[in-house]
Motif scaffolding. Structure first.
Motif, PDB file in Angstrom:
ATOM      1  N   ALA A  23       0.835  -1.211   0.000  1.00 59.91           N
ATOM      2  CA  ALA A  23       0.000   0.000   0.000  1.00 59.91           C
ATOM      3  C   ALA A  23       0.867   1.257   0.000  1.00 59.91           C
ATOM      4  O   ALA A  23       0.565   2.237  -0.692  1.00 59.91           O
ATOM      5  N   PHE A  24       1.950   1.225   0.776  1.00 58.94           N
ATOM      6  CA  PHE A  24       2.838   2.388   0.853  1.00 58.94           C
ATOM      7  C   PHE A  24       3.473   2.681  -0.503  1.00 58.94           C
ATOM      8  O   PHE A  24       3.550   3.853  -0.930  1.00 58.94           O
TER       9      PHE A  24
ATOM     10  N   ILE B 116       2.299   1.815  -3.471  1.00 51.86           N
ATOM     11  CA  ILE B 116       1.252   2.271  -4.395  1.00 51.86           C
ATOM     12  C   ILE B 116       0.959   3.749  -4.160  1.00 51.86           C
ATOM     13  O   ILE B 116       0.841   4.536  -5.106  1.00 51.86           O
ATOM     14  N   ALA B 117       0.845   4.139  -2.898  1.00 53.17           N
ATOM     15  CA  ALA B 117       0.586   5.543  -2.593  1.00 53.17           C
ATOM     16  C   ALA B 117       1.744   6.424  -3.033  1.00 53.17           C
ATOM     17  O   ALA B 117       1.542   7.544  -3.522  1.00 53.17           O
ATOM     18  N   ARG B 118       2.970   5.957  -2.882  1.00 50.09           N
ATOM     19  CA  ARG B 118       4.135   6.739  -3.272  1.00 50.09           C
ATOM     20  C   ARG B 118       4.078   7.094  -4.766  1.00 50.09           C
ATOM     21  O   ARG B 118       4.481   8.178  -5.167  1.00 50.09           O
ATOM     22  N   MET B 119       3.557   6.201  -5.576  1.00 47.62           N
ATOM     23  CA  MET B 119       3.550   6.423  -7.016  1.00 47.62           C
ATOM     24  C   MET B 119       2.295   7.130  -7.507  1.00 47.62           C
ATOM     25  O   MET B 119       2.278   7.617  -8.638  1.00 47.62           O
ATOM     26  N   ASN B 120       1.258   7.215  -6.664  1.00 49.13           N
ATOM     27  CA  ASN B 120      -0.007   7.735  -7.168  1.00 49.13           C
ATOM     28  C   ASN B 120      -0.568   8.924  -6.397  1.00 49.13           C
ATOM     29  O   ASN B 120      -1.404   9.652  -6.944  1.00 49.13           O
ATOM     30  N   ARG B 121      -0.142   9.133  -5.160  1.00 54.45           N
ATOM     31  CA  ARG B 121      -0.703  10.233  -4.373  1.00 54.45           C
ATOM     32  C   ARG B 121      -0.226  11.564  -4.926  1.00 54.45           C
ATOM     33  O   ARG B 121       0.983  11.826  -5.023  1.00 54.45           O
ATOM     34  N   LEU B 122      -1.163  12.431  -5.270  1.00 55.25           N
ATOM     35  CA  LEU B 122      -0.813  13.736  -5.826  1.00 55.25           C
ATOM     36  C   LEU B 122      -0.194  14.647  -4.770  1.00 55.25           C
ATOM     37  O   LEU B 122       0.713  15.426  -5.074  1.00 55.25           O
TER      38      LEU B 122
END
Length: 858
Positions: A606-607, A609-615
């Motif tokens: 999850a971390f 995925i968020a690193r690559m997608n969180r604006l």
């Protein structure tokens, strides 16, 4: 236009006289100035809009943040719509006492034309109501898509976010303008009259008219050079005196190029670079805020930060969205639309509880009249009924208050008549509302026997029998619904079995912390078969009751009044009890049919995925670089001033203002140098910048840590909810069984010769079972609703949430790594620097020597 044309004609006429060239040049400049002065307010507003929306569209050109609608002008479907000319709005309604100060202030007459655009009748205009959806009773109906649409149109918070984005783009347009060729032009006319005794007049009076015109072009280069070209024209006519007219024009230029301090692209382009990066960050933030706004409206959770002009865009992140685990369900209560829907279902549960208590009270009264319990137990049940009714009234009032607060969130007036209607929680109507209505109808029939105005004669008894039989079609319809619920349950058994098999392998279950029977598939299958069998038995008992009512049509006339009343009242009371059993069986069936959408994701995945997608994470990385870049900018101020200057001019000769001659020209070349002897302020700013960069690094680490914390917390509560959901289901199942057992105990026939066979806790046990059923239902509902909230929040935290064209969440279904399409990186970045073989270790600094003493000469 008439005045403007007349003035131009006058100057054209003057230009045909003496010194025509001078007059022609003056007239041309003046006419040009008049033309420029004719630009209207709307021209500047529309020009700003064009540049701003172009800048936003340029930054929104990415598939990761495709922001398509950034307009700040609400349409007529919005409550925020202003129907008047934005450049000349009429005067809004004012406070009378304050309004007087606009016309007379401190005994001084004020501006006379405040009302030139008219007076607006109101601040808000009701035409926006025509775009709402109404039912036949004139109530505004809000389901999930309609609620979100209304919020986007009317929310003041969302409108402010759009305006902040607009203002950020407006800053960019100015920074871009600084590097454009900038044109300036002006003119001044002076009439001078000197008396003959004025010193320097030579004993003669002097009067002259001077017209000074100037035009200039400025250009700032990306390296810091400033290039200026100017044209100055002087026209002087003397009407008395020595009659020495003067007509002169000067064309000049200058170039200043800093080579050290204040020079170079890093320094000169910094403001433009920062404003462009801020706009990009704000576009991303607006796109994320739109997603978060949906989360806020639907769940009541934090939507994240809106765009801002402060420079720390989205610095606070999203926070701990899921909250801390607490209570029996382990999750915080939902707000927003989901919270209101949950409140509605809990009110329906409370209504079913009140109906169950009413039916139970009737049974207890019948048993009391038979002498099998004492009055205390009947009063205990009645007290519980009164408490439940008070709780119902309180819940209904609290719902109305929360609904008013929700209207404010949507941007609607609290007085607007709104009804929330969405099928989301239809599955949690464990007890069909129609069944509750049938129970209440049966109770009202039984209540007739206690009515002092009821005669109880043969005709009245026959009417009771007919009214009871009239309930049969609706009761049989409820039996059909129950059979349909059983079929639905059988269709969902594979999903239930898969989920239970998955939960059986969890550590909490295998190590014995939880009751393993809750998660056993074979026991679940047995319950399903038992539910189906109970439905058949209940139908047989109802058929027997209908047959008994049919038989009473013949036997009632033969019975005495008291016996007939007792027989009929017994049938009505048993029917009420059977309806309660039907509702409990229906609740058991529907209870087993409800499932959770699977989520299988560990915190490490999850971390990443968020690193690559969180604006907002992309913006956080950019903030660190912004602070790092400032080091280079502020270090430049420590350098020496070294500027190369080039300037020159050429003038006209004689009285012809356009006759330039090279022999009147001048050219200057120069070098300016200022040593960096005094740089205390610059030194302090530079040291502060170094500290700010280290703070930015630490803030970024904290930002990452908080994201990790929030994701771990959300996934922890997801796993908790998955286990707890089955526990809460089991709690409802046990509560249903308790109510069923307590009711069956009341239906047991009396033993021969016994006056009372019920214990002193019979009523209390029944009341407690009904209360436990209500609590278990609400906990079960809360667990499911908040699990759905967690699904949305997790998608939002991962940066994967998607909205359709209406702004409504697109449910992705089960969430696991196999179903996720994860890109390697949002953008192509430069390769990292190679690691040092022996990274230097900074040793602790030595003690500083004492400052030298200064004498007066120093």
């Amino acid at each position: 236009m008439v005045v403007r044309g007349t003035l131009v004609e006058v100057f054209c006429h003057l230009s045909q006289g003496r010194q025509g060239g001078a007059f022609a040049l003056c007239a041309a400049l003046f006419a040009g100035l008049l033309t420029v002065a004719g630009c209207t307010r709307s021209h500047y507003r529309e020009q700003a809009d064009i540049e701003v929306y172009h800048a936003i569209a340029d930054k929104a050109d990415s598939p990761k943040w495709p922001l398509t609608d950034a307009g700040i002008t609400p349409g007529p479907e919005s409550r925020l719509f202003d129907p008047f000319d934005p450049d000349h709005p009429p005067l809004p309604p004012d406070d009378p006492a304050a309004h007087k100060l606009m016309h007379v202030v401190d005994c001084k007459e004020g501006y006379k034309h405040w009302h030139k655009n008219g007076d607006a009748p109101a601040v808000e205009f009701p035409t926006w109501r025509n775009w709402l959806v109404y039912d036949s009773e004139g109530q505004v109906v809000l389901d999930l898509p309609t609620t979100v649409d209304v919020a986007y149109r009317n929310s003041r918070e969302y409108q402010r976010a759009l305006e902040n984005l607009y203002l950020s783009a407006l800053d960019v347009t100015f920074e871009r303008f600084r590097f454009d060729a900038q044109f300036f032009a002006g003119t001044g006319t002076t009439w001078t009259a000197d008396g003959q005794s004025r010193p320097g007049s030579g004993g003669r009076s002097l009067s002259e008219l001077a017209v000074l015109n100037d035009a200039e072009v400025r250009k700032l280069t990306s390296s810091g050079g400033e290039f200026v070209v100017g044209l100055a024209n002087s026209l002087v006519w003397q009407f008395s005196g020595p009659n020495e007219d003067l007509f002169r024009t000067v064309l000049d230029f200058s170039l200043v190029q800093p080579l050290l301090r204040f020079g170079g692209r890093a320094v000169v382009l910094e403001r433009l670079t920062q404003s462009e990066r801020d706009l990009l960050a704000n576009v991303r933030q607006m796109f994320q805020f739109r997603q978060g706004f949906f989360i806020d409206v639907v769940t009541g959770r934090n939507s994240g930060e809106a765009p801002t002009r402060t420079g720390r865009i989205g610095a606070n992140g999203l926070g701990l969205l899921a909250g801390f685990p607490s209570g029996r369900t382990g999750t915080a209560s939902a707000g927003g639309l989901f919270g209101l829907l949950q409140d509605q279902q809990e009110i329906r549960n409370q209504q079913a509880n009140v109906a169950g208590l009413r039916s139970s009270l009737l049974q207890l009264e019948a048993v009391f009249e038979a002498g099998r319990i004492n009055r205390l137990q009947v009063d205990q049940a009645r007290q519980a009924l009164y408490n439940a009714q008070s709780s119902l009234l309180t819940a209904q009032a609290a719902y109305e208050s929360r609904l008013d607060a929700f209207k404010i969130t949507l941007g609607l007036p609290p007085a607007l008549d709104v009804v929330i209607s969405d099928p989301l929680l239809k599955r949690f109507e464990l007890i069909d509302p129609n069944n509750t209505l049938l129970q209440e109808a049966a109770v009202r029939i039984v209540d007739r026997f206690a009515d002092p105005d009821w005669t109880g004669d043969a005709a009245s008894l026959e009417q009771v029998r007919i009214d009871l039989l009239a309930l049969r079609p609706e009761i049989e319809a409820q039996l059909d619904v129950a059979r349909g619920d059983i079929e639905t349950l059988r269709e969902r058994l594979p999903d239930r079995e898969a989920r239970l098999n998955s939960l059986q392998t969890r550590e909490e279950v295998t190590e014995g912390d939880l009751d393993p029977e809750i998660y056993r598939v074979d026991i679940m299958r047995e319950r399903v078969e038992q539910v189906a069998a109970n439905a058949g038995l209940l139908q047989n008992r109802l058929e027997a009751l209908w047959a008994e009512l049919d038989l009473l049509s013949e036997t009632l006339p033969e019975l005495d009044t008291r016996t007939a009343q007792q027989r009929l009242r017994s049938v009505a009371t048993r029917l009420s009890g059977l309806l309660l059993e039907l509702s409990l069986d229906q609740a058991s069936t529907r209870l087993e049919s409800i499932t959770l959408t699977p989520i299988r994701l560990d915190s490490e995945d999850a971390f990443e995925i968020a690193r690559m997608n969180r604006l907002d994470w992309m913006n956080a990385r950019a903030r660190v670089v912004d602070a790092w870049r400032q080091i280079e900018v502020d270090a430049n101020a420590l350098k020496s001033d070294l500027n190369v200057t080039v300037s020159g001019d050429i003038q006209t000769k004689g009285d012809n203002p356009i006759r330039f001659r090279s022999d009147t020209g001048r050219l200057r070349l120069g070098v300016e140098f200022d040593s960096p002897i005094t740089r205390v302020a610059e030194r302090n700013l530079y040291r502060e910048t170094l500290i700010e960069y280290q703070r930015a690094r630490r803030d970024y680490m904290l930002f990452e840590d908080r994201i990790s914390q929030s994701l771990r917390n959300t996934l922890r509560i997801v796993e908790l909810s998955q286990l707890n959901f089955e526990l809460r289901r089991g709690a409802v199942r046990v509560a249903i069984a308790q109510v069923d057992q307590a009711r069956l105990r009341l239906n047991e026939p009396a033993k021969p010769g016994a006056q009372s066979q019920f214990s002193a806790t019979t009523a209390r046990d029944l009341v407690s079972a009904l209360r436990d059923l209500l609590d278990a239902q609400n906990d079960f509902l809360n667990t499911w609703v908040n699990y759905e909230v967690l699904r949305m929040l997790l998608q939002f935290e991962l940066g994967l949430i998607q909205l359709d064209e209406r702004g409504v969440w697109i449910d992705p279904g089960p969430l696991d790594m196999e179903g996720l399409s994860v890109e390697s990186a949002p953008e192509e970045l430069p390769p990292p620097l190679p690691a040092l073989e022996d990274p230097p270790v900074q040793a602790p600094g030595p003690d500083l020597p004492p400052a030298p003493e200064l004498d007066a000469t120093d």
